[in-house]
Write a protein that holds these residues in place. Structure first.
Motif, PDB file in Angstrom:
ATOM      1  N   GLU A 239       0.940  -1.029   0.077  1.00 11.65           N
ATOM      2  CA  GLU A 239      -0.131  -0.141  -0.051  1.00 11.65           C
ATOM      3  C   GLU A 239       0.896   1.280   0.073  1.00 11.65           C
ATOM      4  OE1 GLU A 239      -3.437   0.634  -0.275  1.00 11.65           O
ATOM      5  OE2 GLU A 239      -3.448  -1.627  -0.638  1.00 11.65           O
ATOM      6  N   LEU A 240       1.717   1.072   0.812  1.00 13.40           N
ATOM      7  CA  LEU A 240       2.719   2.340   0.849  1.00 13.40           C
ATOM      8  C   LEU A 240       3.599   2.515  -0.589  1.00 13.40           C
ATOM      9  CD1 LEU A 240       4.293   4.579   2.680  1.00 13.40           C
ATOM     10  CD2 LEU A 240       5.889   2.753   3.300  1.00 13.40           C
ATOM     11  N   GLY A 241       3.962   1.627  -1.096  1.00 10.15           N
ATOM     12  CA  GLY A 241       4.573   1.279  -2.635  1.00 10.15           C
ATOM     13  C   GLY A 241       3.756   1.905  -3.647  1.00 10.15           C
ATOM     14  N   LEU A 242       2.309   1.513  -3.427  1.00 15.56           N
ATOM     15  CA  LEU A 242       1.398   2.056  -4.664  1.00 15.56           C
ATOM     16  C   LEU A 242       1.263   3.385  -4.450  1.00 15.56           C
ATOM     17  CD1 LEU A 242      -1.571  -0.632  -4.546  1.00 15.56           C
ATOM     18  CD2 LEU A 242       0.081  -0.125  -6.183  1.00 15.56           C
ATOM     19  N   SER A 243       1.300   4.108  -3.251  1.00  9.74           N
ATOM     20  CA  SER A 243       1.129   5.730  -3.464  1.00  9.74           C
ATOM     21  C   SER A 243       2.485   6.268  -4.128  1.00  9.74           C
ATOM     22  CB  SER A 243       0.950   6.067  -2.000  1.00  9.74           C
ATOM     23  OG  SER A 243       2.076   5.915  -1.203  1.00  9.74           O
ATOM     24  N   GLN A 244       3.610   5.574  -4.112  1.00  5.01           N
ATOM     25  CA  GLN A 244       4.776   6.106  -4.617  1.00  5.01           C
ATOM     26  C   GLN A 244       5.182   5.785  -5.992  1.00  5.01           C
ATOM     27  OE1 GLN A 244       6.221   8.732  -2.571  1.00  5.01           O
ATOM     28  NE2 GLN A 244       4.563   8.266  -1.307  1.00  5.01           N
ATOM     29  N   VAL A 245       5.047   4.393  -6.206  1.00  6.21           N
ATOM     30  CA  VAL A 245       5.498   3.856  -7.653  1.00  6.21           C
ATOM     31  C   VAL A 245       4.332   2.873  -8.145  1.00  6.21           C
ATOM     32  CG1 VAL A 245       7.959   3.803  -6.786  1.00  6.21           C
ATOM     33  CG2 VAL A 245       6.375   1.909  -6.409  1.00  6.21           C
ATOM     34  N   GLY A 246       4.605   2.487  -9.226  1.00 12.51           N
ATOM     35  CA  GLY A 246       3.552   1.338  -9.831  1.00 12.51           C
ATOM     36  C   GLY A 246       3.325   0.187  -9.126  1.00 12.51           C
ATOM     37  N   ASN A 247       2.219  -0.557  -9.556  1.00 14.05           N
ATOM     38  CA  ASN A 247       1.971  -1.905  -9.078  1.00 14.05           C
ATOM     39  C   ASN A 247       3.000  -2.803  -9.131  1.00 14.05           C
ATOM     40  OD1 ASN A 247       0.095  -3.612  -7.927  1.00 14.05           O
ATOM     41  ND2 ASN A 247      -0.437  -4.336  -9.637  1.00 14.05           N
ATOM     42  N   THR A 248       3.647  -3.028 -10.106  1.00 19.11           N
ATOM     43  CA  THR A 248       4.642  -3.925 -10.100  1.00 19.11           C
ATOM     44  C   THR A 248       5.856  -3.748  -9.340  1.00 19.11           C
ATOM     45  OG1 THR A 248       4.161  -4.128 -12.581  1.00 19.11           O
ATOM     46  CG2 THR A 248       6.160  -5.399 -11.593  1.00 19.11           C
ATOM     47  N   THR A 249       6.134  -2.483  -9.336  1.00 21.35           N
ATOM     48  CA  THR A 249       7.523  -2.222  -8.109  1.00 21.35           C
ATOM     49  C   THR A 249       6.987  -2.312  -6.683  1.00 21.35           C
ATOM     50  OG1 THR A 249       8.363  -0.607  -9.992  1.00 21.35           O
ATOM     51  CG2 THR A 249       9.121  -0.479  -7.765  1.00 21.35           C
ATOM     52  N   ALA A 250       5.649  -1.993  -6.652  1.00 15.77           N
ATOM     53  CA  ALA A 250       5.274  -2.122  -5.178  1.00 15.77           C
ATOM     54  C   ALA A 250       5.029  -3.553  -4.668  1.00 15.77           C
ATOM     55  CB  ALA A 250       3.856  -1.241  -5.039  1.00 15.77           C
ATOM     56  N   SER A 251       4.773  -4.520  -5.568  1.00 13.37           N
ATOM     57  CA  SER A 251       4.516  -5.790  -5.366  1.00 13.37           C
ATOM     58  C   SER A 251       6.037  -6.575  -5.149  1.00 13.37           C
ATOM     59  CB  SER A 251       4.006  -6.562  -6.631  1.00 13.37           C
ATOM     60  OG  SER A 251       2.705  -5.799  -6.801  1.00 13.37           O
ATOM     61  N   ILE A 252       6.662  -6.030  -5.955  1.00 13.76           N
ATOM     62  CA  ILE A 252       8.421  -6.580  -6.012  1.00 13.76           C
ATOM     63  C   ILE A 252       8.943  -6.106  -4.513  1.00 13.76           C
ATOM     64  CG2 ILE A 252      10.513  -6.817  -6.795  1.00 13.76           C
ATOM     65  CD1 ILE A 252       9.221  -6.759  -9.733  1.00 13.76           C
ATOM     66  N   ALA A 253       8.862  -4.889  -4.254  1.00  8.36           N
ATOM     67  CA  ALA A 253       9.524  -4.333  -3.080  1.00  8.36           C
ATOM     68  C   ALA A 253       8.904  -5.035  -1.768  1.00  8.36           C
ATOM     69  CB  ALA A 253       9.145  -2.950  -3.031  1.00  8.36           C
ATOM     70  N   ALA A 254       7.193  -5.016  -1.811  1.00  2.97           N
ATOM     71  CA  ALA A 254       6.604  -5.861  -0.718  1.00  2.97           C
ATOM     72  C   ALA A 254       7.315  -7.047  -0.451  1.00  2.97           C
ATOM     73  CB  ALA A 254       5.014  -5.784  -1.026  1.00  2.97           C
ATOM     74  N   PHE A 255       7.588  -7.959  -1.689  1.00  8.70           N
ATOM     75  CA  PHE A 255       7.814  -9.430  -1.523  1.00  8.70           C
ATOM     76  C   PHE A 255       9.227  -9.428  -0.768  1.00  8.70           C
ATOM     77  CE2 PHE A 255      10.450 -12.646  -3.332  1.00  8.70           C
ATOM     78  CZ  PHE A 255       9.793 -14.006  -2.851  1.00  8.70           C
ATOM     79  N   LEU A 256      10.335  -8.533  -1.511  1.00  6.53           N
ATOM     80  CA  LEU A 256      11.543  -8.553  -0.959  1.00  6.53           C
ATOM     81  C   LEU A 256      11.641  -8.198   0.367  1.00  6.53           C
ATOM     82  CD1 LEU A 256      13.386  -7.008  -4.055  1.00  6.53           C
ATOM     83  CD2 LEU A 256      13.500  -9.560  -3.247  1.00  6.53           C
ATOM     84  N   ILE A 257      10.916  -6.938   0.708  1.00  7.70           N
ATOM     85  CA  ILE A 257      10.938  -6.710   2.386  1.00  7.70           C
ATOM     86  C   ILE A 257      10.294  -7.660   3.304  1.00  7.70           C
ATOM     87  CG2 ILE A 257       9.985  -4.753   3.931  1.00  7.70           C
ATOM     88  CD1 ILE A 257      10.557  -2.880   1.701  1.00  7.70           C
ATOM     89  N   THR A 258       9.201  -8.310   2.856  1.00 10.40           N
ATOM     90  CA  THR A 258       8.518  -9.096   3.770  1.00 10.40           C
ATOM     91  C   THR A 258       9.251 -10.543   3.735  1.00 10.40           C
ATOM     92  OG1 THR A 258       6.466  -8.600   2.745  1.00 10.40           O
ATOM     93  CG2 THR A 258       6.501 -10.824   3.690  1.00 10.40           C
ATOM     94  N   VAL A 259      10.092 -10.874   2.630  1.00 13.55           N
ATOM     95  CA  VAL A 259      11.017 -11.993   2.992  1.00 13.55           C
ATOM     96  C   VAL A 259      12.246 -11.636   3.885  1.00 13.55           C
ATOM     97  CG1 VAL A 259      12.629 -13.691   1.506  1.00 13.55           C
ATOM     98  CG2 VAL A 259      10.251 -13.302   0.911  1.00 13.55           C
ATOM     99  N   GLY A 260      12.834 -10.567   3.573  1.00 12.34           N
ATOM    100  CA  GLY A 260      13.642  -9.975   4.322  1.00 12.34           C
ATOM    101  C   GLY A 260      13.293 -10.019   6.059  1.00 12.34           C
ATOM    102  N   VAL A 261      12.065  -9.551   6.387  1.00 10.60           N
ATOM    103  CA  VAL A 261      11.709  -9.421   7.721  1.00 10.60           C
ATOM    104  C   VAL A 261      11.493 -10.660   8.194  1.00 10.60           C
ATOM    105  CG1 VAL A 261       9.581  -8.986   9.017  1.00 10.60           C
ATOM    106  CG2 VAL A 261      10.362  -7.089   7.423  1.00 10.60           C
ATOM    107  N   GLN A 262      11.011 -11.871   7.339  1.00 13.27           N
ATOM    108  CA  GLN A 262      11.047 -13.408   7.488  1.00 13.27           C
ATOM    109  C   GLN A 262      12.146 -13.825   8.151  1.00 13.27           C
ATOM    110  OE1 GLN A 262       9.252 -15.016   4.390  1.00 13.27           O
ATOM    111  NE2 GLN A 262       7.063 -14.915   5.141  1.00 13.27           N
ATOM    112  N   PHE A 263      13.116 -13.723   7.214  1.00 15.13           N
ATOM    113  CA  PHE A 263      14.554 -14.570   7.334  1.00 15.13           C
ATOM    114  C   PHE A 263      15.580 -13.437   8.515  1.00 15.13           C
ATOM    115  CE2 PHE A 263      13.897 -16.643   3.420  1.00 15.13           C
ATOM    116  CZ  PHE A 263      14.372 -17.897   3.816  1.00 15.13           C
ATOM    117  N   GLY A 264      15.137 -12.186   8.546  1.00 15.81           N
ATOM    118  CA  GLY A 264      15.775 -11.738   9.490  1.00 15.81           C
ATOM    119  C   GLY A 264      15.193 -11.796  10.851  1.00 15.81           C
ATOM    120  N   SER A 265      14.103 -11.782  11.058  1.00 14.67           N
ATOM    121  CA  SER A 265      13.562 -12.121  12.399  1.00 14.67           C
ATOM    122  C   SER A 265      13.981 -13.496  12.750  1.00 14.67           C
ATOM    123  CB  SER A 265      12.056 -12.065  12.402  1.00 14.67           C
ATOM    124  OG  SER A 265      11.457 -12.927  11.419  1.00 14.67           O
TER     125      SER A 265
END
Length: 133
Positions: A99-125
């Protein structure tokens, strides 16, 4: 030189080490994919295949984070509960970043950023918890 296991055998071993986590993660991913695919979806993800797929993939990725880095191997009931709770965190992080990404960039970029950050949070935690423990 020792012979490395085939990709098929390695994937099978990775997916069956903690079957309860894997089955629950796949179930959550399928439910999320179906919910996002509905015309009146309760999840605020556009009906774009990329966002649907990456949300589902991030939920399935929990099994790998658990197998590779989580320091505790739970009994089946607790493993399912861990997966469900971690799945909620995964969806919240993905949707928040998306949702934060959609307000700044397009749908594809927001989806990819959300995936990468989510996976980073999973492995990081998981790694952080293992180091603290």
């Amino acid at each position: 030189m020792p012979e490395s296991p085939s990709l098929r055998n390695q994937l099978r071993a990775d997916l069956t080490d903690n079957q309860w986590v894997t089955v629950t993660a796949i179930g959550l991913a399928l439910v999320a994919f179906m919910l996002v695919s509905l015309d009146s979806s309760p999840l605020p993800v556009s009906a774009d295949f990329g966002a649907e797929f990456l949300l589902s993939l991030s939920l399935m990725d929990m099994a790998f984070a658990y197998d590779d880095y989580w320091p505790v191997e739970y009994r089946p009931m607790y493993a399912v509960m861990w997966t469900l709770l971690f799945g909620v965190v995964t969806v919240v992080v993905f949707l928040g970043v998306y949702e934060l990404g959609l307000s700044q960039v397009g749908n594809t970029t927001a989806s990819i950023a959300a995936f990468l950050i989510t996976v980073g949070v999973q492995f990081g935690s998981a790694i952080l918890y293992a180091r603290i423990r």
